[in-house]
Design an enzyme around this catalytic site. Sequence first.
Site, PDB file in Angstrom:
ATOM      1  N   HIS A 193       9.219  -6.649   3.032  1.00 34.36           N
ATOM      2  CA  HIS A 193       8.240  -5.875   3.304  1.00 34.36           C
ATOM      3  C   HIS A 193       7.016  -6.730   3.866  1.00 34.36           C
ATOM      4  CE1 HIS A 193       4.624  -3.511   2.270  1.00 34.36           C
ATOM      5  NE2 HIS A 193       5.420  -2.617   2.337  1.00 34.36           N
TER       6      HIS A 193
ATOM      7  N   GLU B 126       9.270  -1.093  10.125  1.00 37.54           N
ATOM      8  CA  GLU B 126       7.970  -0.841   9.419  1.00 37.54           C
ATOM      9  C   GLU B 126       6.826  -1.366  10.711  1.00 37.54           C
ATOM     10  OE1 GLU B 126       6.855  -3.635   6.677  1.00 37.54           O
ATOM     11  OE2 GLU B 126       5.296  -2.424   5.879  1.00 37.54           O
TER      12      GLU B 126
HETATM   13  O1  LIG Z   1       4.195  -0.091   2.648  1.00 38.14           O
HETATM   14  C1  LIG Z   1       4.556   0.721   3.308  1.00 38.14           C
HETATM   15  C2  LIG Z   1       5.086   0.451   4.649  1.00 38.14           C
HETATM   16  O2  LIG Z   1       6.327  -0.252   4.341  1.00 38.14           O
HETATM   17  C3  LIG Z   1       4.838   2.103   3.100  1.00 38.14           C
HETATM   18  O3  LIG Z   1       3.389   2.427   2.672  1.00 38.14           O
HETATM   19  P1  LIG Z   1       2.756   3.782   3.067  1.00 38.14           P
HETATM   20  O4  LIG Z   1       4.033   4.685   3.092  1.00 38.14           O
HETATM   21  O5  LIG Z   1       1.414   4.026   2.078  1.00 38.14           O
HETATM   22  O6  LIG Z   1       2.325   3.249   4.386  1.00 38.14           O
END
Ligand SMILES: O=C(CO)COP(=O)(O)O
Length: 184
Positions: free
Chosen positions: A14, A86
């Site tokens: 992450h 992401e």
């Molecule tokens: O941390 C995240 C991205 O990986 C997801 O968080 P959000 O859905 O709040 O953007």
Amino acid sequence: MLAGVGCKWVLLGHADRRHVLGETDELIAAKVAKCLEVGLHVNLTVGDTAEAREAGKADESLVGQLSAAAAGISKDSWGKLCVAYEPVWAVGDGAQPCSPEEAQRVLAMLRCWVADNVGKAAAQAVRMAYTGSVNEANAASYAALADNNGFVVGRAGLDAGKLLNICSALAEGKVTASDKLLGS
Ligand SMILES: O=C(CO)COP(=O)(O)O
């Protein structure tokens, strides 16, 4: 320890672990390999920052993260892996959203990388997911993407009703996509 208490999936890579805690590609790769070794499934998050994107290095950065982790994943383990895209620049209140078209482009690019560098079977077996400001309003548009198999949900997941609606949108998107494939 996690496997011992019945845990099935672990989230690794992450953006907060990479950029706040300073976890390197090598450390994340070692964690991925260890989790797979003890029978856990891995959700590997790979992300591009605003800086990488502005420098035209988004794909290079994403492939670098994926290839580093791939070094410790055997060909027949890709079915135990989910790669979550992401866009770090699209996370957080007021952030610019990532368009579904761009999410699909990146997810397809990553799956192609697996096909070309690991093999077609691995590319078919690996799950791909989207993460970054997924909510009730936009879930359907991401759920319909051909290379998206699911979501990692942050803020919206804190509300059980919202999470349920996101899950429903995902299920509906995948049913609709498979109907399209069958030509109905
Ligand atoms: O941390 C995240 C991205 O990986 C997801 O968080 P959000 O859905 O709040 O953007």
